[in-house]
Design a protein around this motif. Structure first.
Motif, PDB file in Angstrom:
ATOM      1  N   VAL A 167      -8.009   3.457   0.230  1.00  0.00           N
ATOM      2  CA  VAL A 167      -8.418   3.993  -1.108  1.00  0.00           C
ATOM      3  C   VAL A 167      -9.123   2.873  -2.051  1.00  0.00           C
ATOM      4  N   LEU A 183      -4.379   5.695   4.902  1.00  0.00           N
ATOM      5  CA  LEU A 183      -5.583   6.370   3.911  1.00  0.00           C
ATOM      6  C   LEU A 183      -6.033   5.077   2.949  1.00  0.00           C
ATOM      7  N   PRO A 234      -8.061   5.201  -9.184  1.00  0.00           N
ATOM      8  CA  PRO A 234      -8.262   5.255  -7.611  1.00  0.00           C
ATOM      9  C   PRO A 234      -9.585   6.449  -7.826  1.00  0.00           C
ATOM     10  N   CYS A 245     -10.745   8.260  -1.129  1.00  0.00           N
ATOM     11  CA  CYS A 245     -10.051   7.722  -0.155  1.00  0.00           C
ATOM     12  C   CYS A 245     -10.734   8.379   1.260  1.00  0.00           C
ATOM     13  N   CYS A 277      -8.072  11.877  -5.169  1.00  0.00           N
ATOM     14  CA  CYS A 277      -7.703  10.707  -5.933  1.00  0.00           C
ATOM     15  C   CYS A 277      -7.808  11.111  -7.405  1.00  0.00           C
ATOM     16  N   LEU A 284      -2.533   9.707  -5.706  1.00  0.00           N
ATOM     17  CA  LEU A 284      -3.097  10.568  -5.102  1.00  0.00           C
ATOM     18  C   LEU A 284      -2.335  11.884  -4.803  1.00  0.00           C
TER      19      LEU A 284
END
Length: 305
Positions: free
Chosen positions: A270, A268, A255, A258, A228, A235
């Motif tokens: 997050v 995925l 973010p 993850c 992140c 990402l």
């Protein structure tokens, strides 16, 4: 690279959402809200949400085989039992039952555990940090908690904001980052799967050359490392050789961590941070990204809590 992204938890918003963990047996996603002292569960298909309240800040979680939570908190590592009655309590958090397992000798005042997860053999790893990041105090250290309930001495020290733990699919490479603006580094180590000792530390990626700061991470089935990029709304995926090969935009600016999950491990999840007055409508929420690759099951703690 763009990938389909869905916001999951419209009914809830975290101040600091961290440590997503997919529980395949429940088809549910767990995560924490650090300052709110909460563990949250979302049953993804039904949208049903439950929350449990802990007596202090909780930063990272893993599960043992019986479903007991191993949590890294302010004053140490705890075994946490989540009462099932919370399922029927709507948005009201229910008090969790906690029992202290171990605590390090913190290197400064005002510290807590931060990022943490299990290696492929079921040892729990987590690091500490000074909560006031403006102090830039490198008093943080990385610790190992084994199946016998023994907390190691510091394995890696001089960390400001420990983050980014992950292991290659064969378990023989360990990743670790320091997300503080002064460091912004990701390291790789050769990892002895028998002893749980990391060796041969080297820089895997320097995010001074990329966008954002390296926060929480996950490793996919191809052995690529997803990080992140906090403050950048991205990402980043690095190959095992440390080459950046994908950048995936996500709605939140910050973010935080993850984790792969879903019935096919192709989602995925997050979590993100709410930065206060500058927050957008997306910050603090949890998102599901379909990156076109699959992940690996999250290892459980090998001991009994």
């Amino acid at each position: 690279m763009n990938a389909p992204v869905e916001r999951l938890d419209a009914a809830g918003r975290a101040s600091v959402g961290e440590s997503p963990v997919w529980r395949a047996a429940e088809q549910a996603l767990y995560w924490v809200d650090i300052p709110a002292q909460k563990i949250v569960r979302l049953q993804v298909d039904s949208g049903r949400r439950a929350e449990w309240l802990l007596p202090e800040k909780v930063a990272c979680i893993a599960f043992d085989r019986r479903g007991t939570v191993l949590a890294g908190c302010e004053t140490g590592l705890f075994a946490v039992t989540l009462p099932e009655a919370a399922q029927a309590c709507g948005s009201e958090p229910v008090a969790a039952s906690v029992r202290k397992l171990a605590a390090p000798e913190f290197g400064a005042e005002g510290m807590r555990f931060n990022d943490g997860r299990c290696d492929r053999q079921g040892r729990f790893w987590s690091g500490t940090m000074v909560m006031d990041m403006t102090a830039a105090n490198p008093a943080g250290a990385l610790y190992r908690f084994d199946a016998n309930g023994v907390l190691s001495a510091p394995v890696v020290d001089s960390l400001i904001t420990q983050n980014g733990l992950g292991w290659s699919p064969d378990g023989k490479t360990m990743y670790l980052s320091d997300s503080h603006p002064l460091h912004r580094l990701i390291w790789a180590f050769d990892y002895d799967i028998e002893s749980g000792e990391p060796r041969n530390r080297r820089v895997f990626a320097d995010l001074h050359h990329h966008a954002g700061r390296p926060d929480g991470a996950a490793v996919d089935a191809d052995g690529c490392y997803w990080i992140c990029a906090n403050d950048a709304g991205l990402l980043l995926r690095f190959t095992p050789q440390g080459r950046l090969d994908r950048q995936v935009p996500v709605p939140p600016t910050k973010p935080a961590m993850c984790a792969f999950g879903g019935s096919k491990l192709d989602t995925l999840f997050v979590t993100s941070i709410h930065p206060g007055a500058s927050a957008s409508e997306h910050d603090g929420h949890v998102f599901a990204v379909r990156p076109g690759v699959t992940g690996l099951p999250e290892p459980e703690f090998a001991g009994e809590l």
